[in-house]
Design an enzyme around this catalytic site. Structure first.
Site, PDB file in Angstrom:
ATOM      1  CB  SER A 134       0.764  -6.158  46.295  1.00  0.00           C
ATOM      2  OG  SER A 134      -0.188  -6.511  45.044  1.00  0.00           O
ATOM      3  CE  LYS A 194       4.352  -2.992  46.719  1.00  0.00           C
ATOM      4  NZ  LYS A 194       4.504  -2.245  47.813  1.00  0.00           N
ATOM      5  CE1 TYR A 214       3.327  -1.986  43.459  1.00  0.00           C
ATOM      6  CE2 TYR A 214       2.000  -3.661  42.593  1.00  0.00           C
ATOM      7  CZ  TYR A 214       2.468  -2.818  43.695  1.00  0.00           C
ATOM      8  OH  TYR A 214       1.774  -2.597  44.625  1.00  0.00           O
TER       9      TYR A 214
HETATM   10  P1  NAD Z   1      -0.370   5.987  47.120  1.00  0.00           P
HETATM   11  O1  NAD Z   1       0.259   6.063  45.709  1.00  0.00           O
HETATM   12  O2  NAD Z   1      -1.810   6.748  47.123  1.00  0.00           O
HETATM   13  O3  NAD Z   1       0.486   6.100  48.052  1.00  0.00           O
HETATM   14  C1  NAD Z   1       1.763   6.040  48.157  1.00  0.00           C
HETATM   15  C2  NAD Z   1       2.557   7.193  48.757  1.00  0.00           C
HETATM   16  O4  NAD Z   1       3.856   7.001  48.856  1.00  0.00           O
HETATM   17  C3  NAD Z   1       2.167   8.410  47.812  1.00  0.00           C
HETATM   18  O5  NAD Z   1       1.786   9.411  48.775  1.00  0.00           O
HETATM   19  C4  NAD Z   1       3.630   8.905  47.144  1.00  0.00           C
HETATM   20  O6  NAD Z   1       3.754   9.922  47.013  1.00  0.00           O
HETATM   21  C5  NAD Z   1       4.609   8.196  48.248  1.00  0.00           C
HETATM   22  N1  NAD Z   1       5.985   7.928  47.715  1.00  0.00           N
HETATM   23  C6  NAD Z   1       6.074   7.157  46.593  1.00  0.00           C
HETATM   24  N2  NAD Z   1       7.643   6.984  46.506  1.00  0.00           N
HETATM   25  C7  NAD Z   1       8.113   7.826  47.716  1.00  0.00           C
HETATM   26  C8  NAD Z   1       9.232   8.181  48.311  1.00  0.00           C
HETATM   27  N3  NAD Z   1      10.547   7.561  47.477  1.00  0.00           N
HETATM   28  N4  NAD Z   1       9.541   8.654  49.269  1.00  0.00           N
HETATM   29  C9  NAD Z   1       8.649   8.967  50.098  1.00  0.00           C
HETATM   30  N5  NAD Z   1       7.311   9.010  49.559  1.00  0.00           N
HETATM   31  C10 NAD Z   1       6.971   8.319  48.411  1.00  0.00           C
HETATM   32  O7  NAD Z   1      -0.602   4.410  47.005  1.00  0.00           O
HETATM   33  P2  NAD Z   1      -1.633   3.495  47.708  1.00  0.00           P
HETATM   34  O8  NAD Z   1      -2.522   2.638  47.087  1.00  0.00           O
HETATM   35  O9  NAD Z   1      -1.928   4.055  49.075  1.00  0.00           O
HETATM   36  O10 NAD Z   1      -0.757   2.129  48.288  1.00  0.00           O
HETATM   37  C11 NAD Z   1       0.215   2.076  49.216  1.00  0.00           C
HETATM   38  C12 NAD Z   1       1.030   0.953  49.272  1.00  0.00           C
HETATM   39  O11 NAD Z   1       0.268  -0.021  49.168  1.00  0.00           O
HETATM   40  C13 NAD Z   1       2.065   0.979  48.158  1.00  0.00           C
HETATM   41  O12 NAD Z   1       3.221   0.259  48.475  1.00  0.00           O
HETATM   42  C14 NAD Z   1       1.353  -0.004  47.128  1.00  0.00           C
HETATM   43  O13 NAD Z   1       2.153  -0.686  46.396  1.00  0.00           O
HETATM   44  C15 NAD Z   1       0.582  -1.115  48.006  1.00  0.00           C
HETATM   45  N6  NAD Z   1      -0.397  -1.621  47.561  1.00  0.00           N
HETATM   46  C16 NAD Z   1      -1.413  -0.903  46.941  1.00  0.00           C
HETATM   47  C17 NAD Z   1      -2.351  -1.680  46.490  1.00  0.00           C
HETATM   48  C18 NAD Z   1      -3.898  -0.758  45.837  1.00  0.00           C
HETATM   49  O14 NAD Z   1      -4.355  -1.448  44.943  1.00  0.00           O
HETATM   50  N7  NAD Z   1      -3.789   0.434  46.217  1.00  0.00           N
HETATM   51  C19 NAD Z   1      -2.822  -3.023  46.446  1.00  0.00           C
HETATM   52  C20 NAD Z   1      -1.635  -3.742  46.999  1.00  0.00           C
HETATM   53  C21 NAD Z   1      -0.750  -2.965  47.713  1.00  0.00           C
HETATM   54  N1  UFG Z   2     -10.785  -3.657  34.873  1.00  0.00           N
HETATM   55  C1  UFG Z   2     -11.314  -3.417  33.997  1.00  0.00           C
HETATM   56  N2  UFG Z   2     -11.482  -2.019  33.338  1.00  0.00           N
HETATM   57  C2  UFG Z   2     -10.823  -1.076  33.936  1.00  0.00           C
HETATM   58  C3  UFG Z   2      -9.871  -1.365  34.892  1.00  0.00           C
HETATM   59  C4  UFG Z   2      -9.701  -2.862  35.362  1.00  0.00           C
HETATM   60  O1  UFG Z   2     -12.231  -4.115  33.277  1.00  0.00           O
HETATM   61  O2  UFG Z   2     -10.650   0.101  33.477  1.00  0.00           O
HETATM   62  C5  UFG Z   2     -10.852  -4.995  35.175  1.00  0.00           C
HETATM   63  C6  UFG Z   2      -9.551  -5.828  35.311  1.00  0.00           C
HETATM   64  O3  UFG Z   2      -9.597  -6.543  34.004  1.00  0.00           O
HETATM   65  C7  UFG Z   2      -9.598  -6.704  36.570  1.00  0.00           C
HETATM   66  C8  UFG Z   2     -10.574  -6.116  37.566  1.00  0.00           C
HETATM   67  O4  UFG Z   2     -11.192  -5.077  36.493  1.00  0.00           O
HETATM   68  O5  UFG Z   2     -10.414  -7.959  36.111  1.00  0.00           O
HETATM   69  C9  UFG Z   2      -9.660  -5.121  38.706  1.00  0.00           C
HETATM   70  O6  UFG Z   2      -8.610  -4.483  37.897  1.00  0.00           O
HETATM   71  P1  UFG Z   2      -7.900  -3.657  38.732  1.00  0.00           P
HETATM   72  O7  UFG Z   2      -6.825  -2.741  38.075  1.00  0.00           O
HETATM   73  O8  UFG Z   2      -8.976  -2.570  39.650  1.00  0.00           O
HETATM   74  O9  UFG Z   2      -6.961  -4.309  40.081  1.00  0.00           O
HETATM   75  P2  UFG Z   2      -6.174  -5.329  39.696  1.00  0.00           P
HETATM   76  O10 UFG Z   2      -6.471  -6.844  40.234  1.00  0.00           O
HETATM   77  O11 UFG Z   2      -5.643  -5.700  38.166  1.00  0.00           O
HETATM   78  O12 UFG Z   2      -4.866  -5.162  40.582  1.00  0.00           O
HETATM   79  C10 UFG Z   2      -4.952  -4.259  41.544  1.00  0.00           C
HETATM   80  C11 UFG Z   2      -3.455  -3.340  41.814  1.00  0.00           C
HETATM   81  C12 UFG Z   2      -2.326  -4.303  41.694  1.00  0.00           C
HETATM   82  C13 UFG Z   2      -2.124  -5.296  42.897  1.00  0.00           C
HETATM   83  C14 UFG Z   2      -3.552  -6.012  42.920  1.00  0.00           C
HETATM   84  C15 UFG Z   2      -3.594  -6.912  44.189  1.00  0.00           C
HETATM   85  O13 UFG Z   2      -3.448  -2.502  40.470  1.00  0.00           O
HETATM   86  O14 UFG Z   2      -1.274  -3.390  42.078  1.00  0.00           O
HETATM   87  O15 UFG Z   2      -4.810  -5.252  42.775  1.00  0.00           O
HETATM   88  O16 UFG Z   2      -3.421  -6.101  45.118  1.00  0.00           O
HETATM   89  F1  UFG Z   2      -1.424  -5.807  42.846  1.00  0.00           F
END
Ligand code: NAD
Ligand code: UFG
Length: 342
Positions: free
Chosen positions: A126, A154, A150
């Site tokens: 991330s 990573k 979190y």
């Molecule tokens: P998500 O929660 O939709 O998907 C993660 C999945 O992992 C879920 O289906 C959950 O049930 C499963 N899971 C969690 N712990 C587990 C375990 N111990 N065993 C088996 N399954 C397990 O999240 P996502 O948004 O699809 O994110 C996927 C990956 O990408 C995550 O590792 C997250 O940290 C990373 N990531 C997400 C974002 C984002 O903004 N969505 C940004 C950067 C990185």
């Molecule tokens: N924000 C609002 N109102 C809300 C939610 C968010 O104003 O209800 C703003 C935040 O302050 C930020 C922007 O919208 O300026 C984006 O916020 P998000 O929560 O959507 O995303 P972040 O950039 O904070 O973080 C996300 C994931 C992290 C990940 C990161 C980079 O939550 O886990 O993107 O991938 F690490």
């Protein structure tokens, strides 16, 4: 293709979209997910969308014996590792749960992959590993430093993967640092379905657009950005899914790291305004104090992935939000039935 790809966390948001891309490219897929943050319905939708079979094993990756059974049952040649807990605020309140789940899952996966000589791994890292960046746009060489448990999971997993690859030259690992994934499959049949109060901006804005919530709280309008609200590099989840296929195609010996982003920024107000345009809905909002730990701007320098993975994120903000709206308007309650039907 010699074997199946294990998609851990494949029932989740990014995993389900990547599974579609893998199936469309002809890979066989085995999903391992404990459904702790997802629904099996997403896998059913993936099958319907692609007309392909997907094997699903409901396992918790922290249970190494359960994971061994999965590897004993299928000819797995590599894995894309999405499984993990991902809510920043929750990780501050429950750090040990986050460390245990995310770190133990990954170490178990690496151990069992090595036991089965499956050396190809793509990991979901991330942009959060950059903390408050000193340079914009952010290249992979930028200083890292997570600001919450979190983010530290990573960073630690990245280091574990680097160490594993240094110790055994058979590993071929790609660490993908995602910026802000949004949007949904163009069909509107799969998408992001957060449980409870959405932490992230776009799912929250979509729930306001569909009438599930009254207004968006804008966390701060006094940042050093063009309109004072936070700027992020939003990337369409389908471009992100394609990035995983490109990473698999270009795996090399050792462990490499790539930013997956567009290089373009959008503010909170841009998101609200563009969602209002593509949905035709009014999006009321109110300015609230800054959220603890937030930064002003996050922007990827995606040059390395553009060049080495021959991959580029093409879809713009309108397409991202139009597709997110299609999913939300077609499935106002996500994969769940509406509350009245309970
Ligand atoms: P998500 O929660 O939709 O998907 C993660 C999945 O992992 C879920 O289906 C959950 O049930 C499963 N899971 C969690 N712990 C587990 C375990 N111990 N065993 C088996 N399954 C397990 O999240 P996502 O948004 O699809 O994110 C996927 C990956 O990408 C995550 O590792 C997250 O940290 C990373 N990531 C997400 C974002 C984002 O903004 N969505 C940004 C950067 C990185
Ligand atoms: N924000 C609002 N109102 C809300 C939610 C968010 O104003 O209800 C703003 C935040 O302050 C930020 C922007 O919208 O300026 C984006 O916020 P998000 O929560 O959507 O995303 P972040 O950039 O904070 O973080 C996300 C994931 C992290 C990940 C990161 C980079 O939550 O886990 O993107 O991938 F690490």
């Amino acid at each position: 293709m010699s074997g199946s790809i294990l998609v851990t966390g494949g029932a989740g948001y990014i995993g389900s979209h990547t599974t579609v891309a893998l199936l469309e490219r002809g890979f066989d897929v085995v999903i391992a997910d404990d459904l702790s943050n997802s629904s099996e319905e997403s896998i059913e939708r993936v099958k319907a969308l692609t007309g392909r079979h997907v094997d699903f094993e409901e396992v918790d990756l922290t249970d190494i014996d359960a994971l061994r059974k999965v590897f004993a049952s299928y000819p797995i040649s590599g894995a894309i590792h999405f499984a993990g807990l991902k809510a920043v605020g929750e990780s501050v309140e429950q750090p040990l749960r986050y460390y245990r789940n995310n770190l133990v899952s990954t170490m178990n996966l690496l151990d069992v992959m090595a036991e089965h000589e499956a050396w190809d791994l793509v990991f979901s890292s991330s942009a959060t590993v950059y903390g408050d960046p000193e340079v914009l746009p952010i290249p992979e060489e930028a200083k890292t430093g997570a600001t919450n448990p979190y983010g530290r999971t990573k960073l630690m997993i990245e280091e574990i993967c680097q160490d594993a690859a240094a110790a055994d030259p058979r590993w071929r690992i790609s660490l993908l640092r995602y910026f802000n994934p949004v949007g949904a499959h163009a069909s509107g049949d799969i998408g992001e379905d957060p449980t409870g109060h959405p932490n992230n901006l776009v799912p929250f804005v979509m729930q306001v657009a569909v009438g599930r919530r009254d207004k968006v709280m804008v966390f701060g309008d006094d940042y050093d950005t063009a309109d004072g609200t936070g700027v992020r590099d939003y990337i369409h989840v389908l471009d992100l899914a394609a990035g995983h296929i490109a990473a698999l195609d270009h795996l090399e010996d050792g462990c490499d790291v790539f930013n997956l982003g567009t290089g373009n920024g959008a503010s909170v107000l841009d998101i609200i305004q563009t969602t209002a345009e593509v949905s035709g809905q009014e999006i009321p909002y109110e300015v609230a104090p800054r959220r603890a730990g937030d930064i002003a701007t996050s922007l990827a320098d995606p040059t390395r992935a553009n060049e080495k993975l021959e991959w580029r994120a093409d879809r713009g903000l309108e397409v991202m939000l139009r597709d997110a709206w299609k999913w939300q308007s077609k499935n106002p309650w996500g994969f769940n039935p509406p509350p009245e039907a309970d």
